[in-house]
Design a protein around this motif. Structure first.
Motif, PDB file in Angstrom:
ATOM      1  N   LEU A  16       0.835  -1.205   0.000  1.00  0.00           N
ATOM      2  CA  LEU A  16       0.000   0.000   0.000  1.00  0.00           C
ATOM      3  C   LEU A  16       0.872   1.258   0.000  1.00  0.00           C
ATOM      4  CD1 LEU A  16      -3.147   0.954   0.930  1.00  0.00           C
ATOM      5  CD2 LEU A  16      -1.778   1.665   2.883  1.00  0.00           C
ATOM      6  N   LYS A  17       1.880   1.257   0.874  1.00  0.00           N
ATOM      7  CA  LYS A  17       2.728   2.449   0.993  1.00  0.00           C
ATOM      8  C   LYS A  17       3.511   2.685  -0.287  1.00  0.00           C
ATOM      9  CE  LYS A  17       3.240   1.967   5.968  1.00  0.00           C
ATOM     10  NZ  LYS A  17       4.084   1.367   7.003  1.00  0.00           N
TER      11      LYS A  17
ATOM     12  N   PHE B 246       1.101   3.775  -3.227  1.00  0.00           N
ATOM     13  CA  PHE B 246       0.540   5.116  -3.022  1.00  0.00           C
ATOM     14  C   PHE B 246       1.619   6.176  -3.167  1.00  0.00           C
ATOM     15  CE2 PHE B 246      -3.895   4.872  -1.953  1.00  0.00           C
ATOM     16  CZ  PHE B 246      -4.276   6.188  -2.092  1.00  0.00           C
ATOM     17  N   THR B 247       2.823   5.882  -2.629  1.00  0.00           N
ATOM     18  CA  THR B 247       3.926   6.844  -2.784  1.00  0.00           C
ATOM     19  C   THR B 247       4.248   7.037  -4.264  1.00  0.00           C
ATOM     20  OG1 THR B 247       4.789   5.882  -0.762  1.00  0.00           O
ATOM     21  CG2 THR B 247       6.190   7.454  -1.888  1.00  0.00           C
TER      22      THR B 247
ATOM     23  N   ILE C   8       1.588   9.241  -5.890  1.00  0.00           N
ATOM     24  CA  ILE C   8       1.707  10.655  -5.522  1.00  0.00           C
ATOM     25  C   ILE C   8       2.923  11.282  -6.181  1.00  0.00           C
ATOM     26  CG2 ILE C   8       2.064  12.242  -3.621  1.00  0.00           C
ATOM     27  CD1 ILE C   8       0.727  10.201  -1.834  1.00  0.00           C
TER      28      ILE C   8
ATOM     29  N   LEU D 172      -4.916  14.255  -2.071  1.00  0.00           N
ATOM     30  CA  LEU D 172      -4.383  12.898  -2.200  1.00  0.00           C
ATOM     31  C   LEU D 172      -3.185  12.703  -1.262  1.00  0.00           C
ATOM     32  CD1 LEU D 172      -5.345  10.660  -4.099  1.00  0.00           C
ATOM     33  CD2 LEU D 172      -3.430  11.199  -5.588  1.00  0.00           C
ATOM     34  N   ILE D 173      -2.315  13.720  -1.191  1.00  0.00           N
ATOM     35  CA  ILE D 173      -1.132  13.618  -0.326  1.00  0.00           C
ATOM     36  C   ILE D 173      -1.562  13.488   1.130  1.00  0.00           C
ATOM     37  CG2 ILE D 173       0.865  14.889   0.551  1.00  0.00           C
ATOM     38  CD1 ILE D 173       1.114  16.162  -2.241  1.00  0.00           C
TER      39      ILE D 173
ATOM     40  N   VAL E  70      -4.468  12.499   2.328  1.00  0.00           N
ATOM     41  CA  VAL E  70      -5.127  11.203   2.542  1.00  0.00           C
ATOM     42  C   VAL E  70      -4.081  10.097   2.642  1.00  0.00           C
ATOM     43  CG1 VAL E  70      -6.586   9.465   1.439  1.00  0.00           C
ATOM     44  CG2 VAL E  70      -7.313  11.848   1.480  1.00  0.00           C
ATOM     45  N   ALA E  71      -3.102  10.132   1.743  1.00  0.00           N
ATOM     46  CA  ALA E  71      -2.074   9.095   1.728  1.00  0.00           C
ATOM     47  C   ALA E  71      -1.297   9.099   3.034  1.00  0.00           C
ATOM     48  CB  ALA E  71      -1.130   9.311   0.549  1.00  0.00           C
ATOM     49  N   LEU E  72      -0.888  10.303   3.492  1.00  0.00           N
ATOM     50  CA  LEU E  72      -0.121  10.374   4.736  1.00  0.00           C
ATOM     51  C   LEU E  72      -0.960   9.840   5.900  1.00  0.00           C
ATOM     52  CD1 LEU E  72       1.693  13.811   4.321  1.00  0.00           C
ATOM     53  CD2 LEU E  72       2.642  11.515   4.087  1.00  0.00           C
TER      54      LEU E  72
ATOM     55  N   MET F 109      -3.299   7.630   5.663  1.00  0.00           N
ATOM     56  CA  MET F 109      -3.370   6.187   5.495  1.00  0.00           C
ATOM     57  C   MET F 109      -2.094   5.507   5.978  1.00  0.00           C
ATOM     58  SD  MET F 109      -5.468   5.493   2.021  1.00  0.00           S
ATOM     59  CE  MET F 109      -4.199   4.567   1.279  1.00  0.00           C
ATOM     60  N   PHE F 110      -0.941   6.144   5.694  1.00  0.00           N
ATOM     61  CA  PHE F 110       0.336   5.564   6.123  1.00  0.00           C
ATOM     62  C   PHE F 110       0.384   5.470   7.651  1.00  0.00           C
ATOM     63  CE2 PHE F 110       2.640   7.359   2.127  1.00  0.00           C
ATOM     64  CZ  PHE F 110       1.953   6.445   1.349  1.00  0.00           C
TER      65      PHE F 110
END
Lengths: 204, 197
Positions: free
Chosen positions: B54-55, B58-59, B62, B174-175, B177-179, B181-182
């Motif tokens: 996932l990480k 997603f990274t 982004i 998105l950034i 949300v991603a952070l 999520m991480f």
């Protein structure tokens, strides 16, 4: 939490924030003034009328003449195969898209050099490629191709050859009778027979 | 392929396959060195003991989005000319479910299974055969679901257009949300019993 992750997360957020800064200023394709000046001083964009005439006569398919004079002048007289792109309207889609054609050398011409050069600068700044300017324009075309000046006899052979080429080109472009001078017809050399000094005498 | 450098004649088209192979090798190398050639890594996202996949993805998404739009704003790339797969809403959802189930059951995605094959994993070899069998069955029965396959067409839809946002605003969301999520994923990972593999 690991310090590296915090730093990396901050970098991501900063990069994302940077996008906001840039999105307000759309990038404009533009040459820097210094680079543009260099390109203007470079004389490689010029095509001479003789060179042009030779390429047209040889049927070079890459030649695309662009007439930047107004439509009236264009209707009045245009070089063979030329397209009209009036300088004041050259940015209209219908005109500027002509320069998108692939594999063509676009040769701008006007009555003299000035308007053609202006069109060249604009198109060059818009990063179109393969742009040229007809040196001397239509005026020079008339002076050299349509009414070429005969070289003086003492001029080198190249000048005489060029003159012969221009006469031929004139015939090609105007269809008019070219009075190409050929060498004067050789007249029979007069000679006189030597009179026999003595009458034929009887044989042995 | 390899736009904009090859269509604009900056690179000769003959390099197409060479560049493709180099990028492919690099992709495979990174997948393998990140440990994706183990089926437990991918399955771990579902069971909650490993969120590396996932990480990583997603990274990657982004990074690519940020980079693409910087290039766009600098005038190096025209983002509107970048090829986007056409959007079919219903089929995309069903396809996502089918793919997701396949990932959990097999522990591989079509990319990672070949890195698994490369290092000789038997389950990866079985998975790659199953993958081809699946493609075969799908192709043979295509007329049955052709109507559904082509339903809900939306063209080259972009999420930020549908939401009425600018690309920059969407990427920022998105950034964040991603952070988030991480962070959440790391917390879940810490709570779930560790699996050694």
């Amino acid at each position: 939490m690991n310090k590296t992750y915090v730093v990396l997360a901050l970098v991501l957020v900063l990069l994302g924030a940077g996008l906001f800064y840039f999105q307000g200023k759309p990038y404009v394709m533009e040459l820097q003034p210094k680079a543009l000046l260099n390109d203007i001083n470079e004389n490689t964009r010029y095509v001479s009328v003789d060179e042009l005439a030779e390429r047209i006569i040889n049927g070079d398919p890459s030649v695309q003449l662009i007439d930047v004079r107004d439509p009236y002048d264009f209707m009045d007289f245009a070089l063979p195969g030329a397209e009209n792109m009036p300088l004041p309207d050259m940015l209209l889609e219908e005109y500027i898209q002509m320069l998108d054609a692939y594999g063509k050398d676009f040769i701008f011409y006007s009555n003299g050099d000035i308007q053609a050069n202006q069109a060249w600068v604009i198109a060059h700044r818009m990063e179109y490629k393969n742009l040229y300017v007809l040196k001397g324009g239509v005026n020079c075309w008339f002076e050299t191709i349509i009414q070429p000046k005969a070289p003086v006899e003492s001029e080198p052979q190249e000048a005489i050859d060029l003159y012969q080429f221009r006469l031929g080109a004139r015939q090609y472009f105007t269809g008019g009778g070219a009075d190409i001078e050929t060498a004067a017809p050789v007249e029979g050399i007069e000679f006189t027979r030597k009179k026999k000094s003595s009458a034929v005498e009887g044989g042995c | 392929m390899m736009g904009p450098l090859i269509p604009l004649d900056i690179i000769d088209p003959a390099w197409n396959n060479v560049i493709a192979i180099i990028i492919g090798i690099a992709f495979g190398f990174i997948l393998e060195s990140s440990g994706f050639s183990s089926s437990r890594k991918l399955a771990g996202v579902f069971y909650g003991y490993d969120f590396t996949v996932l990480k990583v993805f997603f990274t990657a998404a982004i990074t690519a989005a940020i980079g693409l739009y910087y290039f766009h704003f600098m005038g190096w790339i025209d983002a509107s000319l970048v090829y986007i797969n056409p959007m079919y809403v219903g089929p995309a959802i069903v396809g996502g479910i089918v793919m997701g189930l396949g990932f959990i059951m097999g522990g591989y995605c079509p990319g990672t299974c070949y890195t698994g094959v490369a290092i000789g994993k038997i389950d990866a070899i079985a998975y790659s055969f199953a993958l081809m069998l699946g493609v075969f069955i799908y192709a043979e029965f295509y007329p049955l679901y052709e109507a559904f396959y082509k339903s809900g067409f939306m063209g080259n839809a972009m999420v930020f257009d549908s939401l009425g946002l600018t690309p920059a605003a969407f990427i920022m969301i998105l950034i964040v949300v991603a952070l988030g999520m991480f962070v959440a994923a790391t917390q879940i990972q810490n709570k779930v019993k560790k699996v050694d593999y």
